[in-house]
Design a protein around this motif. Structure first.
Motif, PDB file in Angstrom:
ATOM      1  N   VAL A 295       9.838 -22.141 -63.652  1.00 51.60           N
ATOM      2  CA  VAL A 295      10.564 -23.031 -64.548  1.00 51.60           C
ATOM      3  C   VAL A 295       9.895 -22.982 -65.917  1.00 51.60           C
ATOM      4  CG1 VAL A 295      11.311 -25.393 -64.994  1.00 51.60           C
ATOM      5  CG2 VAL A 295      11.304 -24.505 -62.651  1.00 51.60           C
ATOM      6  N   VAL A 296      10.579 -22.365 -66.879  1.00 48.79           N
ATOM      7  CA  VAL A 296      10.003 -22.195 -68.217  1.00 48.79           C
ATOM      8  C   VAL A 296      10.396 -23.319 -69.161  1.00 48.79           C
ATOM      9  CG1 VAL A 296       9.877 -19.692 -67.990  1.00 48.79           C
ATOM     10  CG2 VAL A 296      11.934 -20.727 -68.964  1.00 48.79           C
ATOM     11  N   ALA A 297      11.397 -24.118 -68.779  1.00 45.97           N
ATOM     12  CA  ALA A 297      11.822 -25.218 -69.645  1.00 45.97           C
ATOM     13  C   ALA A 297      12.633 -26.225 -68.836  1.00 45.97           C
ATOM     14  CB  ALA A 297      12.655 -24.703 -70.816  1.00 45.97           C
ATOM     15  N   GLU A 298      12.606 -27.470 -69.299  1.00 46.09           N
ATOM     16  CA  GLU A 298      13.432 -28.530 -68.748  1.00 46.09           C
ATOM     17  C   GLU A 298      14.097 -29.265 -69.907  1.00 46.09           C
ATOM     18  OE1 GLU A 298      11.474 -31.180 -66.058  1.00 46.09           O
ATOM     19  OE2 GLU A 298      10.421 -29.574 -64.998  1.00 46.09           O
ATOM     20  N   ALA A 299      15.227 -29.884 -69.630  1.00 47.14           N
ATOM     21  CA  ALA A 299      15.912 -30.666 -70.654  1.00 47.14           C
ATOM     22  C   ALA A 299      16.640 -31.824 -69.978  1.00 47.14           C
ATOM     23  CB  ALA A 299      16.896 -29.802 -71.438  1.00 47.14           C
ATOM     24  N   ALA A 300      16.748 -32.942 -70.706  1.00 54.42           N
ATOM     25  CA  ALA A 300      17.366 -34.137 -70.150  1.00 54.42           C
ATOM     26  C   ALA A 300      18.796 -34.338 -70.618  1.00 54.42           C
ATOM     27  CB  ALA A 300      16.530 -35.366 -70.510  1.00 54.42           C
ATOM     28  N   ASP A 301      19.251 -33.538 -71.574  1.00 53.45           N
ATOM     29  CA  ASP A 301      20.641 -33.618 -72.022  1.00 53.45           C
ATOM     30  C   ASP A 301      21.043 -32.300 -72.656  1.00 53.45           C
ATOM     31  OD1 ASP A 301      20.110 -33.639 -74.950  1.00 53.45           O
ATOM     32  OD2 ASP A 301      19.260 -35.620 -74.561  1.00 53.45           O
ATOM     33  N   GLY A 302      22.304 -32.210 -73.024  1.00 53.48           N
ATOM     34  CA  GLY A 302      22.828 -30.950 -73.529  1.00 53.48           C
ATOM     35  C   GLY A 302      22.200 -30.496 -74.834  1.00 53.48           C
ATOM     36  N   ARG A 303      21.921 -31.429 -75.724  1.00 51.54           N
ATOM     37  CA  ARG A 303      21.324 -31.047 -77.010  1.00 51.54           C
ATOM     38  C   ARG A 303      19.946 -30.430 -76.797  1.00 51.54           C
ATOM     39  NH1 ARG A 303      24.443 -32.760 -81.069  1.00 51.54           N
ATOM     40  NH2 ARG A 303      25.801 -34.567 -80.702  1.00 51.54           N
ATOM     41  N   GLU A 304      19.146 -31.057 -75.961  1.00 46.22           N
ATOM     42  CA  GLU A 304      17.839 -30.502 -75.650  1.00 46.22           C
ATOM     43  C   GLU A 304      17.985 -29.132 -74.991  1.00 46.22           C
ATOM     44  OE1 GLU A 304      15.448 -33.067 -73.272  1.00 46.22           O
ATOM     45  OE2 GLU A 304      15.497 -34.745 -74.695  1.00 46.22           O
ATOM     46  N   ALA A 305      18.996 -28.986 -74.160  1.00 44.22           N
ATOM     47  CA  ALA A 305      19.192 -27.725 -73.440  1.00 44.22           C
ATOM     48  C   ALA A 305      19.489 -26.568 -74.392  1.00 44.22           C
ATOM     49  CB  ALA A 305      20.333 -27.870 -72.429  1.00 44.22           C
TER      50      ALA A 305
ATOM     51  N   VAL B 183      15.909 -25.950 -66.143  1.00 45.44           N
ATOM     52  CA  VAL B 183      16.584 -26.987 -65.378  1.00 45.44           C
ATOM     53  C   VAL B 183      17.023 -28.084 -66.335  1.00 45.44           C
ATOM     54  CG1 VAL B 183      16.405 -28.602 -63.457  1.00 45.44           C
ATOM     55  CG2 VAL B 183      15.098 -26.464 -63.412  1.00 45.44           C
ATOM     56  N   VAL B 184      18.317 -28.397 -66.324  1.00 50.91           N
ATOM     57  CA  VAL B 184      18.884 -29.386 -67.247  1.00 50.91           C
ATOM     58  C   VAL B 184      19.545 -30.501 -66.443  1.00 50.91           C
ATOM     59  CG1 VAL B 184      20.407 -29.754 -69.224  1.00 50.91           C
ATOM     60  CG2 VAL B 184      19.322 -27.512 -68.885  1.00 50.91           C
ATOM     61  N   ASP B 185      18.959 -31.679 -66.521  1.00 61.65           N
ATOM     62  CA  ASP B 185      19.488 -32.830 -65.783  1.00 61.65           C
ATOM     63  C   ASP B 185      18.835 -34.080 -66.359  1.00 61.65           C
ATOM     64  OD1 ASP B 185      19.516 -34.880 -63.392  1.00 61.65           O
ATOM     65  OD2 ASP B 185      20.993 -33.357 -62.886  1.00 61.65           O
TER      66      ASP B 185
ATOM     67  N   MET C 250      25.111 -34.911 -75.029  1.00 60.41           N
ATOM     68  CA  MET C 250      26.023 -33.762 -74.977  1.00 60.41           C
ATOM     69  C   MET C 250      26.143 -33.343 -73.526  1.00 60.41           C
ATOM     70  SD  MET C 250      25.588 -29.908 -76.545  1.00 60.41           S
ATOM     71  CE  MET C 250      25.467 -30.471 -78.247  1.00 60.41           C
ATOM     72  N   ASP C 251      27.378 -33.182 -73.034  1.00 58.66           N
ATOM     73  CA  ASP C 251      27.528 -32.826 -71.628  1.00 58.66           C
ATOM     74  C   ASP C 251      27.222 -31.343 -71.400  1.00 58.66           C
ATOM     75  OD1 ASP C 251      29.808 -31.332 -72.303  1.00 58.66           O
ATOM     76  OD2 ASP C 251      31.206 -32.880 -71.657  1.00 58.66           O
ATOM     77  N   GLY C 252      27.141 -30.973 -70.129  1.00 56.66           N
ATOM     78  CA  GLY C 252      26.769 -29.610 -69.781  1.00 56.66           C
ATOM     79  C   GLY C 252      27.806 -28.585 -70.178  1.00 56.66           C
ATOM     80  N   LEU C 253      29.051 -28.992 -70.260  1.00 57.30           N
ATOM     81  CA  LEU C 253      30.115 -28.062 -70.648  1.00 57.30           C
ATOM     82  C   LEU C 253      29.933 -27.598 -72.086  1.00 57.30           C
ATOM     83  CD1 LEU C 253      32.757 -26.606 -70.131  1.00 57.30           C
ATOM     84  CD2 LEU C 253      33.960 -28.749 -70.636  1.00 57.30           C
ATOM     85  N   GLU C 254      29.732 -28.551 -72.993  1.00 56.67           N
ATOM     86  CA  GLU C 254      29.540 -28.190 -74.394  1.00 56.67           C
ATOM     87  C   GLU C 254      28.237 -27.421 -74.586  1.00 56.67           C
ATOM     88  OE1 GLU C 254      30.191 -27.666 -78.392  1.00 56.67           O
ATOM     89  OE2 GLU C 254      31.578 -28.265 -76.789  1.00 56.67           O
ATOM     90  N   ALA C 255      27.206 -27.818 -73.850  1.00 56.88           N
ATOM     91  CA  ALA C 255      25.931 -27.101 -73.943  1.00 56.88           C
ATOM     92  C   ALA C 255      26.079 -25.654 -73.483  1.00 56.88           C
ATOM     93  CB  ALA C 255      24.874 -27.810 -73.100  1.00 56.88           C
ATOM     94  N   THR C 256      26.860 -25.447 -72.429  1.00 60.32           N
ATOM     95  CA  THR C 256      27.100 -24.088 -71.933  1.00 60.32           C
ATOM     96  C   THR C 256      27.792 -23.251 -72.985  1.00 60.32           C
ATOM     97  OG1 THR C 256      27.192 -24.764 -69.609  1.00 60.32           O
ATOM     98  CG2 THR C 256      28.356 -22.742 -70.197  1.00 60.32           C
ATOM     99  N   ARG C 257      28.823 -23.810 -73.615  1.00 55.61           N
ATOM    100  CA  ARG C 257      29.536 -23.079 -74.670  1.00 55.61           C
ATOM    101  C   ARG C 257      28.580 -22.665 -75.786  1.00 55.61           C
ATOM    102  NH1 ARG C 257      33.845 -27.351 -74.576  1.00 55.61           N
ATOM    103  NH2 ARG C 257      35.557 -26.580 -73.288  1.00 55.61           N
ATOM    104  N   ARG C 258      27.740 -23.595 -76.212  1.00 50.25           N
ATOM    105  CA  ARG C 258      26.861 -23.318 -77.352  1.00 50.25           C
ATOM    106  C   ARG C 258      25.768 -22.313 -76.994  1.00 50.25           C
ATOM    107  NH1 ARG C 258      26.090 -28.872 -80.928  1.00 50.25           N
ATOM    108  NH2 ARG C 258      28.268 -29.552 -80.824  1.00 50.25           N
ATOM    109  N   ILE C 259      25.230 -22.431 -75.800  1.00 55.24           N
ATOM    110  CA  ILE C 259      24.176 -21.499 -75.386  1.00 55.24           C
ATOM    111  C   ILE C 259      24.716 -20.074 -75.311  1.00 55.24           C
ATOM    112  CG2 ILE C 259      22.732 -20.805 -73.425  1.00 55.24           C
ATOM    113  CD1 ILE C 259      22.300 -23.812 -72.891  1.00 55.24           C
ATOM    114  N   LEU C 260      25.879 -19.910 -74.699  1.00 52.90           N
ATOM    115  CA  LEU C 260      26.434 -18.565 -74.544  1.00 52.90           C
ATOM    116  C   LEU C 260      26.982 -18.030 -75.859  1.00 52.90           C
ATOM    117  CD1 LEU C 260      28.137 -18.888 -71.040  1.00 52.90           C
ATOM    118  CD2 LEU C 260      25.903 -17.903 -71.625  1.00 52.90           C
TER     119      LEU C 260
ATOM    120  N   MET D 251      26.034 -35.619 -68.612  1.00 55.87           N
ATOM    121  CA  MET D 251      24.773 -36.060 -69.201  1.00 55.87           C
ATOM    122  C   MET D 251      25.056 -36.802 -70.492  1.00 55.87           C
ATOM    123  SD  MET D 251      22.316 -32.718 -68.740  1.00 55.87           S
ATOM    124  CE  MET D 251      23.519 -31.641 -69.570  1.00 55.87           C
ATOM    125  N   PRO D 252      24.108 -37.640 -70.957  1.00 59.82           N
ATOM    126  CA  PRO D 252      24.291 -38.321 -72.240  1.00 59.82           C
ATOM    127  C   PRO D 252      24.112 -37.348 -73.406  1.00 59.82           C
ATOM    128  CG  PRO D 252      22.114 -38.779 -71.328  1.00 59.82           C
ATOM    129  CD  PRO D 252      22.872 -38.035 -70.262  1.00 59.82           C
TER     130      PRO D 252
END
Length: 251
Positions: free
Chosen positions: A61-71, A38-40, A92-102, A89-90
């Motif tokens: 829930v195996v992990a939580e994050a408060a921003d995109g970098r943590e995610a 959960v990332v929020d 790094m936004d969720g869009l950039e985090a999604t790109r990097r994760i995938l 989010m502060p």
């Protein structure tokens, strides 16, 4: 909430369970639990999501994050099945985090990412779908629909009905007729026809009726289209159909 096959009928456990009861219920269930991240940036919202999904037994829930970098770091470390990702989010936004994760996923075996937004048809949603997200939810979604959404994407289906995706694409996609047409060269004429109808919002049952085929045959066509184009789900298929000019907004 409707998926491509029909109406969702999620079952949410009523009442409060102790941790021991939850563990017993999960152990006795034949449905494997979903490993969820959960990332929020709002901890209260994260706590609520954890309570809803773990109470139902659908997810752990195996992990939580408060921003995109943590995610991004947490996704690489914990390898969740599904990520609930806030868009705004502060750091790094969720869009950039999604790109990097995938992008970091090996062999396309990354998590299914559900984007969360406060506003319907958020300006970032189309970009999120193009980046590989499996769908999106409004943040005021009911616990029942949240549970159903996590189950749906974990099974490999798209969270959005094609008609909803089409509405997003028609509003936000740049006109790109003819761009990337070679991407569709591997498809047969019948598969191109199926893809075009999927992009216009037809369900499998409607495709079967339109093309005078069985639903099983339609499902086979859709599966082959996704495999040939290396797409994760029908959401990405709809986006690609518009981007390549196979169908056009309002057409």
């Amino acid at each position: 909430m409707r998926d491509d096959q029909g109406e969702l009928t999620p079952s949410v456990t009523a009442g409060h369970q102790t941790h021991g009861q939850e563990a017993t219920a999960a152990a006795g269930s034949t449905r494997p639990q979903v490993r969820l991240m959960v990332v929020d940036d709002h901890p209260v919202w994260r706590d609520g999501v954890r309570a809803d999904l773990e109470r139902d037994g659908t997810a752990t829930v195996v992990a939580e994050a408060a921003d995109g970098r943590e995610a991004v770091a947490a996704a690489l470390r914990h390898r969740p099945d599904v990520v609930l990702m806030d868009i705004r989010m502060p750091e790094m936004d969720g869009l950039e985090a999604t790109r990097r994760i995938l992008a970091a996923a090996r062999g396309g075996d990354g998590p299914r990412i559900i984007m969360l937004t406060t506003f319907d048809l958020d300006q970032y949603v189309y970009a999120a779908l193009s980046a590989g997200a499996s769908g999106f939810l409004l943040k005021d979604v009911s616990p029942e629909h949240l549970v159903a959404a996590v189950r749906l994407v974990r099974c490999g289906d798209a969270l959005l009905a094609p008609s909803i995706t089409r509405r997003l694409v028609e509003r936000f996609a740049p006109r790109a007729a003819g761009a990337g047409g070679a991407d569709l060269a591997a498809l047969t004429p019948r598969e191109l026809e199926v893809l075009g109808l999927v992009a216009r919002g037809l369900s499998n049952a409607e495709l079967a009726a339109t093309l005078t085929l069985s639903e099983a045959t339609v499902k086979t066509h859709v599966a082959r289209i996704l495999a040939k184009l290396q797409l994760r789900d029908r959401v990405q298929a709809v986006v690609l159909a518009y981007e390549t000019g196979l169908v056009s907004p309002g057409g």
